[in-house]
Design an enzyme around this catalytic site. Structure first.
Site, PDB file in Angstrom:
ATOM      1  N   HIS A  89       0.044   4.489   3.995  1.00 48.00           N
ATOM      2  CA  HIS A  89      -0.580   5.181   2.858  1.00 48.00           C
ATOM      3  C   HIS A  89      -0.096   6.629   2.788  1.00 48.00           C
ATOM      4  CE1 HIS A  89      -4.062   2.461   1.545  1.00 48.00           C
ATOM      5  NE2 HIS A  89      -3.352   1.754   2.411  1.00 48.00           N
ATOM      6  N   SER A  99       0.807  -1.223   0.000  1.00 45.39           N
ATOM      7  CA  SER A  99       0.000   0.000   0.000  1.00 45.39           C
ATOM      8  C   SER A  99       0.838   1.269   0.000  1.00 45.39           C
ATOM      9  CB  SER A  99      -0.930   0.012   1.221  1.00 45.39           C
ATOM     10  OG  SER A  99      -1.723  -1.147   1.247  1.00 45.39           O
TER      11      SER A  99
END
Length: 356
Positions: free
Chosen positions: A176, A128
């Site tokens: 993220h 991610s």
């Protein structure tokens, strides 16, 4: 979406496909090893998941390994889908070399931010952070006016990324955010470097040569480490060693640049780079020969190779030489048939484009 100058979707390119293949292969190996599509936490930890003591214990390899591990098939699917959707746009615009650099920086930064934003027991795996870095780099290019994507592309994708990070249980929002920010900053720095390169280098490097230089910059110091004098464990010593490596790399790149300015220079540069590729392979196989031979088990062919000292490293180096020349076939052919157009074209491409 139909009214945008550049389509909402872009077909992935070579580096994107390679990264997707690596992630899928690692997930497949984990599934075969554990016998489960969703590996247990202990299995993920043993394979390289992030956990709070990564930095105190010096397990820095986990900052890379965790980005190729996934908790379950859906986790893998969503990350690879985003990588395919965003990676195609970025790789098309910046090329495979810079794409890999941005991906690697975002992967490491996402891991560091993940560690900094979690307190107490936890495990973190997944691509991610690196994939968010790809979106961050695209956003940087859009801010710079260097990618033809509409605002709706970023509203939709960044919005979904934020919503998923904040609303879904178990999503590592630190990875993220860290990856996205690192991708944006890395892209901006690369653009500045490319602007400076216009003053330092005469030619725009073909993508194959650029990628080869990147690989040597990473692998070369690792291959040469056993032959180098020991470095004292002080920040000043490490900074000096890094400065020497950077200076040597700059001189080598400038030398290749000068070669490219000459007729047939593209072919000459491909042959020149094949030499350090071969030497690095020889050093690496020499270091790994004992380990490979110890693990040969009942493989008769490998055992026969190991019975002759130096044969395995020699064959590995020969294979690398053949691979280097084979992958450079188009560059060599173009350089050999150069009638005086290749070098001026590479110089003209450098002058035409400022930055990325």
């Amino acid at each position: 979406m139909q009214g945008q100058k550049q389509g909402f979707f872009e077909q992935p390119h070579a580096a994107t496909y390679l990264l997707i293949a690596l992630n899928v292969a690692v997930f497949g190996m984990m599934t075969l090893r554990t016998g489960a599509a969703a590996p247990a936490g202990r299995d993920l930890w043993q394979a390289g998941a992030l956990y709070p003591l990564v930095l105190p214990r010096g397990e820095y390899w986990r900052l890379v390994a965790h980005g190729f591990l996934h908790a379950n098939p859906m986790h893998l699917f969503t990350n690879m889908l985003c990588l395919a959707l965003w990676g195609g746009h970025l790789e098309r615009r910046v090329g495979a070399t810079y794409f890999i650099v941005i991906y690697a920086i975002a992967l490491l930064a996402g891991g560091f931010v993940s560690l900094a934003t979690h307190h107490g027991p936890y495990l973190s795996v997944g691509a991610s952070g690196a994939v968010s870095g790809v979106l961050g780099a695209l956003f940087c290019l859009w801010i710079l006016g260097k990618v033809e994507l509409g605002a709706s592309f970023f509203i939709i994708n960044i919005g979904l990324n934020i919503t998923l990070s904040l609303s879904t249980r178990g999503v590592d929002w630190g990875a993220h955010l860290g990856g996205f920010t690192a991708g944006l900053v890395a892209c901006a720095v690369i653009d500045l470097i490319e602007r400076g390169n216009a003053r330092v280098f005469a030619c725009k490097f073909p993508e194959g040569l650029k990628l080869n230089v990147l690989i040597l910059a990473v692998v070369g110091p690792m291959a040469a480490a056993p032959f180098a004098p020991p470095i004292p464990a002080t920040p000043a010593a490490f900074a000096l060693a890094a400065g020497i490596v950077l200076l040597a790399l700059t001189v080598a790149v400038k030398a290749i640049d000068l070669v490219l300015t000459r007729r047939h220079g593209l072919a000459i540069a491909a042959f020149i780079l094949a030499l350090p590729n071969t030497v690095a392979a020889l050093a690496i196989f020499d270091r790994l020969a004992e380990t490979i031979c110890a693990a040969s088990g009942n493989a008769p062919a490998l055992a026969a190779l190991c019975s002759h000292a130096g044969l395995l490293p020699t064959l590995g180096a020969a294979a690398m030489l053949a691979l280097s020349l084979g992958l450079s076939t188009r560059s060599i052919a173009k350089g050999v048939t150069d009638l005086g157009f290749v070098a001026p074209g590479l110089r003209g491409e450098r002058r035409r484009r400022l930055g990325l």
